[in-house]
Scaffold this active site. Structure first.
Site, PDB file in Angstrom:
ATOM      1  N   ASP A 134       0.814  -0.902  -0.424  1.00  0.00           N
ATOM      2  CA  ASP A 134       0.057   0.235  -0.116  1.00  0.00           C
ATOM      3  C   ASP A 134       0.870   1.146   0.375  1.00  0.00           C
ATOM      4  O   ASP A 134       1.691   1.090   0.661  1.00  0.00           O
ATOM      5  CB  ASP A 134      -1.334  -0.235   1.193  1.00  0.00           C
ATOM      6  CG  ASP A 134      -1.859   1.261   0.826  1.00  0.00           C
ATOM      7  OD1 ASP A 134      -1.503   2.286   1.017  1.00  0.00           O
ATOM      8  OD2 ASP A 134      -3.304   0.660   1.722  1.00  0.00           O
ATOM      9  N   CYS A 194      -7.316  -2.591  -3.019  1.00  0.00           N
ATOM     10  CA  CYS A 194      -7.123  -1.250  -3.764  1.00  0.00           C
ATOM     11  C   CYS A 194      -8.448  -0.270  -4.739  1.00  0.00           C
ATOM     12  O   CYS A 194      -9.319  -1.016  -5.392  1.00  0.00           O
ATOM     13  CB  CYS A 194      -5.680  -1.316  -4.502  1.00  0.00           C
ATOM     14  SG  CYS A 194      -5.713  -1.861  -5.954  1.00  0.00           S
ATOM     15  N   PRO A 195      -8.450   0.958  -4.692  1.00  0.00           N
ATOM     16  CA  PRO A 195      -9.469   1.173  -5.326  1.00  0.00           C
ATOM     17  C   PRO A 195      -8.734   0.861  -7.139  1.00  0.00           C
ATOM     18  O   PRO A 195      -7.997   0.983  -7.437  1.00  0.00           O
ATOM     19  CB  PRO A 195      -9.247   2.947  -5.013  1.00  0.00           C
ATOM     20  CG  PRO A 195      -8.710   3.008  -4.189  1.00  0.00           C
ATOM     21  CD  PRO A 195      -7.637   2.127  -4.158  1.00  0.00           C
ATOM     22  N   ARG A 200     -12.695  -4.381  -7.596  1.00  0.00           N
ATOM     23  CA  ARG A 200     -13.513  -3.157  -9.056  1.00  0.00           C
ATOM     24  C   ARG A 200     -12.745  -4.364 -10.229  1.00  0.00           C
ATOM     25  O   ARG A 200     -11.376  -4.595  -9.766  1.00  0.00           O
ATOM     26  CB  ARG A 200     -12.765  -2.091  -8.776  1.00  0.00           C
ATOM     27  CG  ARG A 200     -13.593  -0.851  -8.119  1.00  0.00           C
ATOM     28  CD  ARG A 200     -15.004  -1.048  -8.692  1.00  0.00           C
ATOM     29  NE  ARG A 200     -16.102  -0.003  -8.125  1.00  0.00           N
ATOM     30  CZ  ARG A 200     -17.023  -0.615  -6.873  1.00  0.00           C
ATOM     31  NH1 ARG A 200     -16.527  -1.813  -6.275  1.00  0.00           N
ATOM     32  NH2 ARG A 200     -17.112   0.599  -6.253  1.00  0.00           N
ATOM     33  N   ASP A 241     -15.984 -11.209  -6.933  1.00  0.00           N
ATOM     34  CA  ASP A 241     -16.499 -10.398  -7.001  1.00  0.00           C
ATOM     35  C   ASP A 241     -17.205  -9.359  -7.473  1.00  0.00           C
ATOM     36  O   ASP A 241     -18.567  -8.614  -7.740  1.00  0.00           O
ATOM     37  CB  ASP A 241     -17.134 -10.539  -5.728  1.00  0.00           C
ATOM     38  CG  ASP A 241     -18.365  -9.536  -5.270  1.00  0.00           C
ATOM     39  OD1 ASP A 241     -19.243 -10.505  -5.042  1.00  0.00           O
ATOM     40  OD2 ASP A 241     -18.649  -8.968  -4.017  1.00  0.00           O
ATOM     41  N   GLU A 297     -18.351  -5.482 -16.176  1.00  0.00           N
ATOM     42  CA  GLU A 297     -19.888  -6.573 -15.422  1.00  0.00           C
ATOM     43  C   GLU A 297     -21.083  -5.536 -15.455  1.00  0.00           C
ATOM     44  O   GLU A 297     -22.468  -6.293 -14.805  1.00  0.00           O
ATOM     45  CB  GLU A 297     -19.212  -6.446 -13.485  1.00  0.00           C
ATOM     46  CG  GLU A 297     -19.008  -5.084 -12.908  1.00  0.00           C
ATOM     47  CD  GLU A 297     -19.233  -5.115 -11.635  1.00  0.00           C
ATOM     48  OE1 GLU A 297     -18.023  -5.668 -10.670  1.00  0.00           O
ATOM     49  OE2 GLU A 297     -20.163  -4.664 -10.906  1.00  0.00           O
ATOM     50  N   HIS A 319     -20.668  -9.098  -7.264  1.00  0.00           N
ATOM     51  CA  HIS A 319     -20.928  -7.722  -6.654  1.00  0.00           C
ATOM     52  C   HIS A 319     -22.046  -8.051  -5.448  1.00  0.00           C
ATOM     53  O   HIS A 319     -22.863  -7.384  -5.598  1.00  0.00           O
ATOM     54  CB  HIS A 319     -21.057  -7.108  -8.051  1.00  0.00           C
ATOM     55  CG  HIS A 319     -20.429  -5.470  -6.975  1.00  0.00           C
ATOM     56  ND1 HIS A 319     -19.688  -4.767  -7.855  1.00  0.00           N
ATOM     57  CD2 HIS A 319     -20.155  -4.904  -6.022  1.00  0.00           C
ATOM     58  CE1 HIS A 319     -19.079  -3.657  -7.305  1.00  0.00           C
ATOM     59  NE2 HIS A 319     -19.371  -3.730  -6.078  1.00  0.00           N
TER      60      HIS A 319
HETATM   61  P1  NAI Z   1      -9.684   2.751   1.171  1.00  0.00           P
HETATM   62  O1  NAI Z   1     -10.207   3.662   1.057  1.00  0.00           O
HETATM   63  O2  NAI Z   1     -10.281   2.486   3.063  1.00  0.00           O
HETATM   64  O3  NAI Z   1      -9.054   2.200   1.112  1.00  0.00           O
HETATM   65  C1  NAI Z   1      -8.238   1.760  -0.151  1.00  0.00           C
HETATM   66  C2  NAI Z   1      -6.570   1.505  -0.079  1.00  0.00           C
HETATM   67  O4  NAI Z   1      -6.097   1.323  -0.771  1.00  0.00           O
HETATM   68  C3  NAI Z   1      -6.104   2.900   0.666  1.00  0.00           C
HETATM   69  O5  NAI Z   1      -5.241   2.708   1.526  1.00  0.00           O
HETATM   70  C4  NAI Z   1      -4.904   3.016  -0.323  1.00  0.00           C
HETATM   71  O6  NAI Z   1      -3.439   3.622  -0.003  1.00  0.00           O
HETATM   72  C5  NAI Z   1      -4.365   2.160  -1.235  1.00  0.00           C
HETATM   73  N1  NAI Z   1      -4.267   2.256  -2.194  1.00  0.00           N
HETATM   74  C6  NAI Z   1      -4.181   2.968  -3.682  1.00  0.00           C
HETATM   75  N2  NAI Z   1      -3.581   2.419  -4.640  1.00  0.00           N
HETATM   76  C7  NAI Z   1      -3.064   1.734  -4.430  1.00  0.00           C
HETATM   77  C8  NAI Z   1      -2.136   1.171  -5.168  1.00  0.00           C
HETATM   78  N3  NAI Z   1      -1.589   1.402  -6.001  1.00  0.00           N
HETATM   79  N4  NAI Z   1      -1.772  -0.505  -4.678  1.00  0.00           N
HETATM   80  C9  NAI Z   1      -2.216  -0.873  -3.260  1.00  0.00           C
HETATM   81  N5  NAI Z   1      -2.855  -0.090  -2.482  1.00  0.00           N
HETATM   82  C10 NAI Z   1      -3.091   0.526  -3.273  1.00  0.00           C
HETATM   83  O7  NAI Z   1     -11.235   1.656   0.656  1.00  0.00           O
HETATM   84  P2  NAI Z   1     -11.897   0.354   1.417  1.00  0.00           P
HETATM   85  O8  NAI Z   1     -13.293   0.809   1.988  1.00  0.00           O
HETATM   86  O9  NAI Z   1     -10.734  -0.544   1.897  1.00  0.00           O
HETATM   87  O10 NAI Z   1     -12.465  -0.297  -0.417  1.00  0.00           O
HETATM   88  C11 NAI Z   1     -11.549  -0.583  -1.386  1.00  0.00           C
HETATM   89  C12 NAI Z   1     -12.074  -0.872  -2.607  1.00  0.00           C
HETATM   90  O11 NAI Z   1     -13.257  -1.724  -2.488  1.00  0.00           O
HETATM   91  C13 NAI Z   1     -13.470  -0.019  -3.274  1.00  0.00           C
HETATM   92  O12 NAI Z   1     -12.389   1.013  -3.686  1.00  0.00           O
HETATM   93  C14 NAI Z   1     -14.138  -0.245  -3.330  1.00  0.00           C
HETATM   94  O13 NAI Z   1     -13.149  -0.487  -5.471  1.00  0.00           O
HETATM   95  C15 NAI Z   1     -13.728  -1.736  -3.070  1.00  0.00           C
HETATM   96  N6  NAI Z   1     -15.955  -2.211  -2.899  1.00  0.00           N
HETATM   97  C16 NAI Z   1     -16.067  -3.001  -3.049  1.00  0.00           C
HETATM   98  C17 NAI Z   1     -17.894  -3.442  -2.252  1.00  0.00           C
HETATM   99  C18 NAI Z   1     -18.300  -5.100  -3.674  1.00  0.00           C
HETATM  100  O14 NAI Z   1     -19.588  -5.548  -2.742  1.00  0.00           O
HETATM  101  N7  NAI Z   1     -17.085  -6.088  -3.743  1.00  0.00           N
HETATM  102  C19 NAI Z   1     -18.218  -2.792  -1.883  1.00  0.00           C
HETATM  103  C20 NAI Z   1     -16.858  -1.579  -1.315  1.00  0.00           C
HETATM  104  C21 NAI Z   1     -16.271  -1.635  -1.429  1.00  0.00           C
END
Ligand code: NAI
Length: 332
Positions: free
Chosen positions: A173, A204-205, A233, A257, A262, A294
């Site tokens: 990260d 990661c996003p 994603r 997921d 999708e 999803h």
């Molecule tokens: P968050 O913002 O808390 O954590 C994301 C982390 O990824 C951060 O620590 C960031 O520094 C890190 N990051 C950014 N660029 C990166 C890279 N190039 N390499 C490694 N790490 C990197 O977000 P959260 O809440 O943990 O969600 C993560 C993702 O999960 C969301 O962006 C969303 O796409 C996905 N998601 C999926 C859901 C589902 O139903 N399957 C539901 C909610 C979120």
């Protein structure tokens, strides 16, 4: 405030409707948001959108013309929004950060356990009176190395669960979390995480930088037979490369997921039609691939929190012109 809610499902009506409690007029619209359907928001002051709604420049220009001031995403991710266009159009974009990291983390772990012990295949066999164990061999999780890409809210929740199984954790990260390092998580460069992990999970996003982060070159660095999970994603994985990796055994298990295309498939009952997407159809042929549509977010707790925060975003925007959780970079 009048709010046009795109991509509405019965559960959106239930949870958002309850949270609105008559304070806002929610107009639930079935269609997905696109340049063609944006006009349906006419008369609303705000739009509520979901993960596969297309909030691009054309849609935002139409919203500007219609006098809409807020796009309230009922999701954490915002990769489907053109933030530059939102700034230009003066439209505020809000989201729901960290509504229930446990929901997605627990779903990820459910996929790890199901794939490892072939639960998806065992379920079908037993229903047909086939109690053979051939082909169902799994491995113990204790002592395995789990690689976590992205240790934000969801990644951290996955790590805490996997530590409970006795796994060792390596992570990548750009913003390491000292609290996780204190639990024994080893932060490494991405290539080192890819090389070390028995199980690799993506949290990661989706950004221009992480699009196809897992491509043929990344897969070539992984341990042979790695278990790969993506509940973040779809486009973080190059699906064609993943299929090649499954065919030559580089990838031993794949749990998804999310899927890069999708938007054309998920969230609808398509069981009476053929699948027009040949890449997705190929994925479905592998016994060691488990796909859910999803649903990582889909728990009572998460939907309750999403609805509450979405309505709070709308209420604060209406009262002050600022939403509670604005997406960074969406305001000029
Ligand atoms: P968050 O913002 O808390 O954590 C994301 C982390 O990824 C951060 O620590 C960031 O520094 C890190 N990051 C950014 N660029 C990166 C890279 N190039 N390499 C490694 N790490 C990197 O977000 P959260 O809440 O943990 O969600 C993560 C993702 O999960 C969301 O962006 C969303 O796409 C996905 N998601 C999926 C859901 C589902 O139903 N399957 C539901 C909610 C979120």
């Amino acid at each position: 405030m009048d709010v046009a809610v795109f991509s509405s499902k019965s559960y959106d009506r239930q949870f958002l409707g309850a949270a609105a409690a008559g304070k806002h007029r929610l107009r639930f619209l079935d269609p997905r948001l696109s340049a063609e359907t944006a006009i349906l928001a006419k008369g609303a002051g705000a739009v509520c959108a979901f993960v596969n709604d297309q909030v691009d420049a054309a849609v935002l220009a139409e919203f500007q013309r219609l006098g809409i001031g807020l796009v309230a995403l009922r999701s954490a991710g915002f990769n489907n929004v053109d933030l530059d266009a939102a700034r230009r159009c003066g439209i505020v974009v809000a989201r729901v950060p960290g509504y229930s990291p446990d929901a997605v983390a627990e779903h990820t772990v459910a996929m790890i356990l199901a794939l490892n012990r072939n639960i998806h295949r065992a379920w079908v066999r037993v229903r047909e009176g086939n109690f053979s164990l051939d082909g169902l061999l799994g491995f113990n999780l204790r002592g395995r190395v789990v690689g976590v890409v992205g240790t934000g809210q969801i990644g951290a929740a996955v790590i805490r669960i996997m530590l409970g199984f006795g796994c060792r954790i390596v992570a990548h990260d750009p913003q390491p979390d000292p609290a996780l390092a204190g639990l024994g998580v080893r932060y490494l460069a991405l290539p080192e995480v890819l090389a070390a992990a028995d199980i690799l999970t993506l949290h990661c996003p989706l950004t221009p930088e992480t699009r196809h982060l897992i491509d043929a070159a990344a897969i070539a660095r992984m341990r042979k037979g790695v278990m790969l999970l993506n509940t973040s994603r779809g486009a973080i994985i190059d699906t064609a490369a993943a299929i090649a990796g499954l065919k030559d055994g580089s990838i031993g298990h794949l749990g998804l997921d999310v899927y890069e295309e999708e938007a054309a498939l998920f969230f609808e009952d398509r069981s009476d039609r053929m699948i027009p997407d040949d890449i997705f159809a190929r994925l479905l042929t592998f016994p060691n691939v488990l796909i859910t549509g999803h649903q990582g977010f889909f728990t009572t707790e998460a939907l309750t929190a999403i609805a509450a925060t979405t309505l709070a975003n709308i209420a604060t925007f209406e009262a002050t012109g600022h939403a509670l959780h604005e997406v960074p970079g969406s305001r000029a």
